[in-house]
Design an enzyme around this catalytic site. Sequence first.
Site, mmCIF file in Angstrom:
data_model
loop_
_atom_site.group_PDB
_atom_site.id
_atom_site.type_symbol
_atom_site.label_atom_id
_atom_site.label_comp_id
_atom_site.label_asym_id
_atom_site.label_seq_id
_atom_site.Cartn_x
_atom_site.Cartn_y
_atom_site.Cartn_z
ATOM 1 N N LYS A 14 -55.671 -6.422 28.250
ATOM 2 C CA LYS A 14 -54.927 -5.234 28.718
ATOM 3 C C LYS A 14 -55.198 -4.949 30.198
ATOM 4 O O LYS A 14 -54.273 -4.729 30.971
ATOM 5 C CB LYS A 14 -55.305 -3.994 27.883
ATOM 6 C CG LYS A 14 -54.940 -4.090 26.410
ATOM 7 C CD LYS A 14 -55.105 -2.751 25.698
ATOM 8 C CE LYS A 14 -56.535 -2.290 25.570
ATOM 9 N NZ LYS A 14 -57.373 -3.148 24.691
ATOM 10 N N ARG A 89 -54.531 5.233 21.549
ATOM 11 C CA ARG A 89 -55.272 4.415 20.587
ATOM 12 C C ARG A 89 -55.188 4.992 19.183
ATOM 13 O O ARG A 89 -55.757 4.393 18.256
ATOM 14 C CB ARG A 89 -56.738 4.345 21.000
ATOM 15 C CG ARG A 89 -57.099 3.152 21.890
ATOM 16 C CD ARG A 89 -58.556 3.288 22.267
ATOM 17 N NE ARG A 89 -59.242 2.066 22.516
ATOM 18 C CZ ARG A 89 -59.462 1.546 23.729
ATOM 19 N NH1 ARG A 89 -58.978 2.105 24.789
ATOM 20 N NH2 ARG A 89 -60.177 0.455 23.852
ATOM 21 N N ARG A 128 -67.401 -11.900 28.787
ATOM 22 C CA ARG A 128 -67.357 -10.737 29.692
ATOM 23 C C ARG A 128 -68.710 -10.041 29.729
ATOM 24 O O ARG A 128 -69.122 -9.522 30.766
ATOM 25 C CB ARG A 128 -66.263 -9.759 29.222
ATOM 26 C CG ARG A 128 -66.028 -8.618 30.182
ATOM 27 C CD ARG A 128 -64.776 -7.838 29.835
ATOM 28 N NE ARG A 128 -64.974 -6.923 28.728
ATOM 29 C CZ ARG A 128 -64.014 -6.185 28.179
ATOM 30 N NH1 ARG A 128 -62.773 -6.270 28.622
ATOM 31 N NH2 ARG A 128 -64.268 -5.369 27.190
ATOM 32 N N ARG A 134 -71.037 -5.085 30.563
ATOM 33 C CA ARG A 134 -70.605 -3.832 29.920
ATOM 34 C C ARG A 134 -71.478 -3.543 28.702
ATOM 35 O O ARG A 134 -71.657 -4.403 27.841
ATOM 36 C CB ARG A 134 -69.142 -3.955 29.496
ATOM 37 C CG ARG A 134 -68.202 -3.252 30.451
ATOM 38 C CD ARG A 134 -66.774 -3.401 30.043
ATOM 39 N NE ARG A 134 -66.447 -2.767 28.767
ATOM 40 C CZ ARG A 134 -65.210 -2.528 28.377
ATOM 41 N NH1 ARG A 134 -64.202 -2.853 29.139
ATOM 42 N NH2 ARG A 134 -64.976 -1.962 27.212
ATOM 43 N N ARG A 145 -65.935 -2.175 17.310
ATOM 44 C CA ARG A 145 -64.681 -1.890 18.036
ATOM 45 C C ARG A 145 -63.492 -2.560 17.351
ATOM 46 O O ARG A 145 -62.398 -1.996 17.297
ATOM 47 C CB ARG A 145 -64.802 -2.326 19.504
ATOM 48 C CG ARG A 145 -65.636 -1.315 20.299
ATOM 49 C CD ARG A 145 -66.279 -1.917 21.545
ATOM 50 N NE ARG A 145 -65.322 -2.387 22.511
ATOM 51 C CZ ARG A 145 -65.589 -3.371 23.399
ATOM 52 N NH1 ARG A 145 -66.751 -3.967 23.409
ATOM 53 N NH2 ARG A 145 -64.668 -3.715 24.258
HETATM 54 P P1 AMP Z 1 -61.599 0.027 27.012
HETATM 55 O O1 AMP Z 1 -62.139 -0.201 28.385
HETATM 56 O O2 AMP Z 1 -60.143 0.389 26.994
HETATM 57 O O3 AMP Z 1 -61.931 -1.096 26.059
HETATM 58 O O4 AMP Z 1 -62.359 1.327 26.432
HETATM 59 C C1 AMP Z 1 -63.763 1.327 26.243
HETATM 60 C C2 AMP Z 1 -64.156 2.458 25.318
HETATM 61 O O5 AMP Z 1 -63.749 3.718 25.877
HETATM 62 C C3 AMP Z 1 -63.523 2.430 23.933
HETATM 63 O O6 AMP Z 1 -64.238 1.598 23.040
HETATM 64 C C4 AMP Z 1 -63.625 3.909 23.536
HETATM 65 O O7 AMP Z 1 -64.950 4.267 23.163
HETATM 66 C C5 AMP Z 1 -63.334 4.617 24.858
HETATM 67 N N1 AMP Z 1 -61.864 4.860 25.019
HETATM 68 C C6 AMP Z 1 -61.048 4.326 25.971
HETATM 69 N N2 AMP Z 1 -59.785 4.748 25.810
HETATM 70 C C7 AMP Z 1 -59.804 5.579 24.730
HETATM 71 C C8 AMP Z 1 -58.806 6.312 24.034
HETATM 72 N N3 AMP Z 1 -57.501 6.277 24.404
HETATM 73 N N4 AMP Z 1 -59.193 7.056 22.964
HETATM 74 C C9 AMP Z 1 -60.467 7.100 22.572
HETATM 75 N N5 AMP Z 1 -61.461 6.419 23.153
HETATM 76 C C10 AMP Z 1 -61.141 5.659 24.234
#
Ligand code: AMP
Length: 193
Positions: A14, A89, A128, A134, A145
Site C-alpha cells: 500500500k 480498515r 522490512r 518497525r 495483524r
Molecule cells: P500501517 O502502517 O498502515 O500498516 O499501520 C500500522 C498500524 O497502525 C496498524 O497495525 C494499526 O495498529 C494502526 N493503524 C493504521 N491505520 C489504522 C486505521 N485506519 N485504523 C486503526 N488502526 C490503524
Amino acid sequence: MKNIIIFGAPGSGKGTYSTEIAQRYGMGHISTGDVLRAEIKNGTELGKLAKGYIDNGQLIPDELMINILATTYDALPKGKGVIFDGFPRTIAQAEALKKMLEERGDNLGMMIELIVSEEVLMFRLLRRATQEGRADDNEETIRKRFAVYHSQTEPLSKWFAAEGIRHTFDWDICKTKEGMLEAIFAEIEKQNK
Ligand code: AMP
C-alpha cells in the site's frame, strides 16, 4: 483526479504504490500508519495511546481514528485528489469516510485492492523488519495483524464492491512491481477519462 483508497493486507505494498501514484499524478497522500508513527516519535499523548495498539497488532479505536483522519484530510490542499493509505480498515471507518467526503462535496472515488498471497506477505514483512526496524514487524505481531486483517478489514472489500468502485490487482498475475504499477496506472487513467 478522483480520490483513491489503497486497500490490502499488511505487506501488500500500500505505502509503495501510494507513493508512486501520488508522485505521478501530484495527488495528496494520507498514510494513517505514518501519521501514528510520527505521533509516537514526537512523544505526544496520542502517540502514547496509539503505541499500545500498534505494538500489539491491534487497530486503534474507530472514533479516534476517524477524528485523526478528518483532521489530516482538512489540512491537505484540495483539488488534486487524495490517496487514502491504511484507511479505512473497518466498515465503520468506511462509512465515516464516505459521509465525511460527501459533507465536503467530494466522494470516495475509486478503490484499488492489492491481492498478495500470505507467504509473500510474510516474507516481505520479515524483510522490512530487518530493513526499517518497525516494532510491529516481528513474526508474532505480524500473525496478529493478519488475523485482525481477516476479521475486521477484509470484509470491507465487499463493501467497496457494493459501492461499485473496487478494482483488484493480483501480484500472481502482474508478477513485478512494474507490472502492478502499469496495470494500476492504466485503471486510474481509465477512471479519470
Ligand atoms: P500501517 O502502517 O498502515 O500498516 O499501520 C500500522 C498500524 O497502525 C496498524 O497495525 C494499526 O495498529 C494502526 N493503524 C493504521 N491505520 C489504522 C486505521 N485506519 N485504523 C486503526 N488502526 C490503524
